[in-house]
Design a protein around this motif. Sequence first.
Motif, PDB file in Angstrom:
ATOM      1  N   ASP A 109       0.850  -1.191   0.000  1.00  0.00           N
ATOM      2  CA  ASP A 109       0.000   0.000   0.000  1.00  0.00           C
ATOM      3  C   ASP A 109       0.883   1.236   0.000  1.00  0.00           C
ATOM      4  O   ASP A 109       2.093   1.165   0.211  1.00  0.00           O
ATOM      5  CB  ASP A 109      -0.995   0.008   1.171  1.00  0.00           C
ATOM      6  N   ILE A 110       0.291   2.378  -0.264  1.00  0.00           N
ATOM      7  CA  ILE A 110       1.067   3.609  -0.455  1.00  0.00           C
ATOM      8  C   ILE A 110       1.642   4.124   0.857  1.00  0.00           C
ATOM      9  O   ILE A 110       2.624   4.879   0.849  1.00  0.00           O
ATOM     10  CB  ILE A 110       0.189   4.689  -1.140  1.00  0.00           C
ATOM     11  N   TYR A 111       1.070   3.717   1.983  1.00  0.00           N
ATOM     12  CA  TYR A 111       1.554   4.203   3.275  1.00  0.00           C
ATOM     13  C   TYR A 111       3.019   3.834   3.478  1.00  0.00           C
ATOM     14  O   TYR A 111       3.833   4.672   3.887  1.00  0.00           O
ATOM     15  CB  TYR A 111       0.697   3.619   4.410  1.00  0.00           C
ATOM     16  N   ALA A 112       3.366   2.582   3.190  1.00  0.00           N
ATOM     17  CA  ALA A 112       4.755   2.139   3.373  1.00  0.00           C
ATOM     18  C   ALA A 112       5.693   2.861   2.421  1.00  0.00           C
ATOM     19  O   ALA A 112       6.814   3.237   2.792  1.00  0.00           O
ATOM     20  CB  ALA A 112       4.851   0.630   3.173  1.00  0.00           C
ATOM     21  N   ILE A 113       5.241   3.089   1.178  1.00  0.00           N
ATOM     22  CA  ILE A 113       6.060   3.809   0.204  1.00  0.00           C
ATOM     23  C   ILE A 113       6.293   5.242   0.677  1.00  0.00           C
ATOM     24  O   ILE A 113       7.414   5.768   0.606  1.00  0.00           O
ATOM     25  CB  ILE A 113       5.383   3.811  -1.179  1.00  0.00           C
ATOM     26  N   LEU A 129      11.489   5.858  -5.725  1.00  0.00           N
ATOM     27  CA  LEU A 129      10.390   5.240  -4.983  1.00  0.00           C
ATOM     28  C   LEU A 129       9.037   5.628  -5.578  1.00  0.00           C
ATOM     29  O   LEU A 129       8.108   4.806  -5.602  1.00  0.00           O
ATOM     30  CB  LEU A 129      10.462   5.646  -3.504  1.00  0.00           C
ATOM     31  N   LEU A 130       8.905   6.861  -6.055  1.00  0.00           N
ATOM     32  CA  LEU A 130       7.676   7.259  -6.741  1.00  0.00           C
ATOM     33  C   LEU A 130       7.466   6.400  -7.986  1.00  0.00           C
ATOM     34  O   LEU A 130       6.350   5.939  -8.265  1.00  0.00           O
ATOM     35  CB  LEU A 130       7.730   8.737  -7.131  1.00  0.00           C
ATOM     36  N   ARG A 139      -1.310   4.019  -6.611  1.00  0.00           N
ATOM     37  CA  ARG A 139      -1.575   5.421  -6.925  1.00  0.00           C
ATOM     38  C   ARG A 139      -0.922   6.302  -5.858  1.00  0.00           C
ATOM     39  O   ARG A 139      -1.284   6.249  -4.687  1.00  0.00           O
ATOM     40  CB  ARG A 139      -3.077   5.690  -6.993  1.00  0.00           C
ATOM     41  N   THR A 140       0.031   7.109  -6.274  1.00  0.00           N
ATOM     42  CA  THR A 140       0.657   8.040  -5.332  1.00  0.00           C
ATOM     43  C   THR A 140      -0.344   9.128  -4.963  1.00  0.00           C
ATOM     44  O   THR A 140      -1.267   9.428  -5.719  1.00  0.00           O
ATOM     45  CB  THR A 140       1.914   8.675  -5.946  1.00  0.00           C
ATOM     46  N   GLN A 170      -0.888  16.667 -13.561  1.00  0.00           N
ATOM     47  CA  GLN A 170      -1.338  15.698 -14.560  1.00  0.00           C
ATOM     48  C   GLN A 170      -2.181  14.593 -13.935  1.00  0.00           C
ATOM     49  O   GLN A 170      -3.090  14.059 -14.580  1.00  0.00           O
ATOM     50  CB  GLN A 170      -0.127  15.095 -15.270  1.00  0.00           C
ATOM     51  N   CYS A 171      -1.881  14.254 -12.673  1.00  0.00           N
ATOM     52  CA  CYS A 171      -2.622  13.203 -11.974  1.00  0.00           C
ATOM     53  C   CYS A 171      -3.797  13.752 -11.171  1.00  0.00           C
ATOM     54  O   CYS A 171      -4.445  13.010 -10.420  1.00  0.00           O
ATOM     55  CB  CYS A 171      -1.689  12.431 -11.045  1.00  0.00           C
ATOM     56  N   SER A 172      -4.044  15.058 -11.302  1.00  0.00           N
ATOM     57  CA  SER A 172      -5.152  15.727 -10.583  1.00  0.00           C
ATOM     58  C   SER A 172      -5.016  15.590  -9.071  1.00  0.00           C
ATOM     59  O   SER A 172      -6.014  15.415  -8.356  1.00  0.00           O
ATOM     60  CB  SER A 172      -6.506  15.172 -11.044  1.00  0.00           C
ATOM     61  N   LEU A 173      -3.779  15.654  -8.576  1.00  0.00           N
ATOM     62  CA  LEU A 173      -3.544  15.629  -7.132  1.00  0.00           C
ATOM     63  C   LEU A 173      -3.583  17.052  -6.590  1.00  0.00           C
ATOM     64  O   LEU A 173      -2.955  17.952  -7.147  1.00  0.00           O
ATOM     65  CB  LEU A 173      -2.192  14.986  -6.813  1.00  0.00           C
TER      66      LEU A 173
END
Length: 281
Positions: A109-113, A129-130, A139-140, A170-173
């Motif tokens: 999951d993204i939490y560990a990343i 890492l990203l 999904r970042t 670009q990813c709408s973040l």
Amino acid sequence: LELSIIACTALLSTFERGARWRPGLQVLRRLHGFRLQPNVAVCNAAMSGCEKGRRWDKAWRLLACMGTDELEADTITRNAATSACEKNARWESALMAIATWQCSKLEQDIYAINAAISASGRCLQALNLLDFARDIQLRTDTVSCNAAITACEQDRSWLYTMAILQGMEQCSLQADLLTANAAVTACEKASAWSSSILLHRAFHGRGCQPDSVSYGGLLSACEKGNLWEQATHALESVRGMGIAWSPNICTSAATALEQGRKWKRVLLLLGNPSVFFETFA
């Protein structure tokens, strides 16, 4: 027996919330003396206590003991261990954890990343890492990008910062105040003063309300770039928005305007000269 284990888990959770890792581990060690077999929930509570207490070494030792007792780690175990590495900037251990669990049945999951990115503190490692997260179809999020931008800030890599910001768009973040402050400071530290000012304006224009950290970074860029006119406008905004004066704001503003021989303007914008001295009191 099951009730006793539940009681121990509750006790360890209490220690965890107070970051009291030492008594938590003592309780865990004494379980065998009471003929109680630790389970994953008990170990997770003890490991979370180590994480909150910034004892990454204890967290990893506990992880090794779980393997000896044939207890299968879960997502909570992994995240606590990785977060412990993050809080102690042990990026090598964080990466080792991710690599280990990648080979297991445990879903990433993204939490560990995100924790690993924060632990790395280095621009290229954060960017790798990203890319790794995207390669395994994670999904970042804004937290991921903020951690990477902060790593770029520490490495004075403002071009990579701009690339991350472009990727977020670009990813709408949605960028937040942490994104803005880290990006502005990254440009300021890399002597990209114009970019620092343009980013500040862009974030403000998108509704990201600046704070004293934002203006501290902006005024530091104005100071180092000898941009006293921009410093004047920034100070006017600080005063108009009622933002608290910080030592960084006062020092950078005074230096920038002194370079333009506008020290009288400093006193006028401060309104009351005593504000400057009270800031450092």
